[in-house]
Design an enzyme around this catalytic site. Structure first.
Site, PDB file in Angstrom:
ATOM      1  N   GLY A 127       0.799  -1.226   0.000  1.00  0.00           N
ATOM      2  CA  GLY A 127       0.000   0.000   0.000  1.00  0.00           C
ATOM      3  C   GLY A 127       0.828   1.270   0.000  1.00  0.00           C
ATOM      4  N   GLY A 129       3.006   1.928  -2.688  1.00  0.00           N
ATOM      5  CA  GLY A 129       3.481   2.156  -4.054  1.00  0.00           C
ATOM      6  C   GLY A 129       4.702   1.337  -4.428  1.00  0.00           C
ATOM      7  N   LEU A 130       5.135   0.453  -3.520  1.00  0.00           N
ATOM      8  CA  LEU A 130       6.362  -0.304  -3.809  1.00  0.00           C
ATOM      9  C   LEU A 130       6.133  -1.416  -4.830  1.00  0.00           C
ATOM     10  CD1 LEU A 130       8.012  -0.516  -0.278  1.00  0.00           C
ATOM     11  CD2 LEU A 130       8.259   1.212  -2.048  1.00  0.00           C
ATOM     12  N   GLY A 131       4.929  -1.997  -4.817  1.00  0.00           N
ATOM     13  CA  GLY A 131       4.602  -3.014  -5.825  1.00  0.00           C
ATOM     14  C   GLY A 131       4.671  -2.417  -7.218  1.00  0.00           C
ATOM     15  N   LYS A 132       4.116  -1.214  -7.354  1.00  0.00           N
ATOM     16  CA  LYS A 132       4.161  -0.523  -8.643  1.00  0.00           C
ATOM     17  C   LYS A 132       5.608  -0.211  -9.040  1.00  0.00           C
ATOM     18  CE  LYS A 132       2.415   3.459 -11.228  1.00  0.00           C
ATOM     19  NZ  LYS A 132       3.669   3.518 -11.976  1.00  0.00           N
ATOM     20  N   ASP A 155      -3.026 -14.042  -9.767  1.00  0.00           N
ATOM     21  CA  ASP A 155      -4.099 -14.552  -8.912  1.00  0.00           C
ATOM     22  C   ASP A 155      -5.252 -13.545  -8.935  1.00  0.00           C
ATOM     23  OD1 ASP A 155      -3.041 -16.982  -7.984  1.00  0.00           O
ATOM     24  OD2 ASP A 155      -1.724 -15.938  -6.587  1.00  0.00           O
ATOM     25  N   TYR A 162      -2.596  -5.284 -11.286  1.00  0.00           N
ATOM     26  CA  TYR A 162      -1.837  -5.339 -12.554  1.00  0.00           C
ATOM     27  C   TYR A 162      -2.539  -4.528 -13.649  1.00  0.00           C
ATOM     28  CZ  TYR A 162       1.239  -8.868 -10.522  1.00  0.00           C
ATOM     29  OH  TYR A 162       2.152  -9.523  -9.729  1.00  0.00           O
TER      30      TYR A 162
END
Lengths: 182, 182
Positions: A127, A129-132, A155, A162
């Site tokens: 939450g 922004g690190l995944g982005k 998943d 995504y």
């Protein structure tokens, strides 16, 4: 620790916005990118991304444990990393410690197609922004090699994530398919 | 041509059924498998599969042309083959010639996951079970390396073919997703 010398030399280049999050990217060394400065109740965490493959497998196992993934033999994990075209690690560092908090890797033929696997961000750092940032970086690395078909298998609970960062499900009716051992 | 000597030595092992198609498999050399004997109006064609990477790129281009694929630079095709974990070729041979009539390859991390790309059978040889033989062989090769997640992206008109040979779409809601250059 030549990296950390360079890291601290560059740290003053980062401005803090009112949310104490800065997304300016600075290349610190060939495979290290400082991406964010997080401040939380007086604690300062610097987040950086590495594209190197010199990964502590025990740290990676802890990270995968944190999201409840089934454990895999470390020897095989090492082989999978060695045979991945791109691997990305996200670390955080404060005054006391440095910790692996994100990971992703991609297999590829090195020119046309790639498939991204094992995308994970530690729950305590989701939450933000690190995944982005992680996904942006893996796409940048693959695009640098001019790979035009970047794929993954998502998943159900992460399909919308995504989608937000530009991935498309079933374009032109193309279906992802799996074969499992029977 | 040691292979052909061995090939012709073994040819009498193949029985012809009433459709002149025999699916008995015989290993002829380390990476060559004789899979079928086709007879059509007195013409005898022997079909074999190879797992070697010594592929004639011009023949492969002709094969891809035959199904209308967009042409790709041969230099890149060579790199993609070199960096694929498994490549499978299907050839036919009669008295006069030997021709590449099928191809598939898979990228992989060599231990956990694989993705199959570029599956093609020449239109003149479709509907004879060669697509299934090709896919069976690529799955055998990947399973030999204990790879448990074998994936592919199927165009709408071939989804039913892959279903028939054991591939599943969107298992547990997992979606295949694509990122394309913008």
């Amino acid at each position: 620790m030549a990296f950390w010398k360079k890291f601290f030399k560059n740290i003053n280049m980062f401005n803090q916005d009112k949310n104490s999050i800065n997304i300016k990217k600075e290349y610190l060394a060939e495979d290290l990118i400082l991406i964010k400065h997080l401040e939380n109740q007086g604690n300062h965490n610097d987040i950086y991304i590495s594209t190197g493959k010199n990964i502590n497998l025990y740290e990676l196992e802890q990270l995968c444990d944190s999201v409840g993934w089934v454990r895999r033999p470390l020897k095989k994990v090492k082989l999978a990393i060695d045979h991945s075209f791109v691997t990305i690690c996200v670390f955080y560092k404060n005054n006391k410690s440095k910790k692996l908090i994100g990971f992703a890797r991609a297999t590829s033929d090195t020119v046309f197609n790639a498939t991204i696997w094992d995308v994970v961000i530690h729950p305590n750092f989701q939450g933000k922004g690190l995944g982005k940032a992680l996904m942006d970086q893996i796409v940048i690395q693959l695009r640098y090699s001019d790979i035009s078909t970047i794929t993954l298998f998502a998943d159900p609970h992460v399909v919308s994530f995504y989608r937000r960062i530009g991935f498309i499900t079933d374009p032109d009716g193309i279906k992802g398919m799996f074969w499992y051992p029977r």
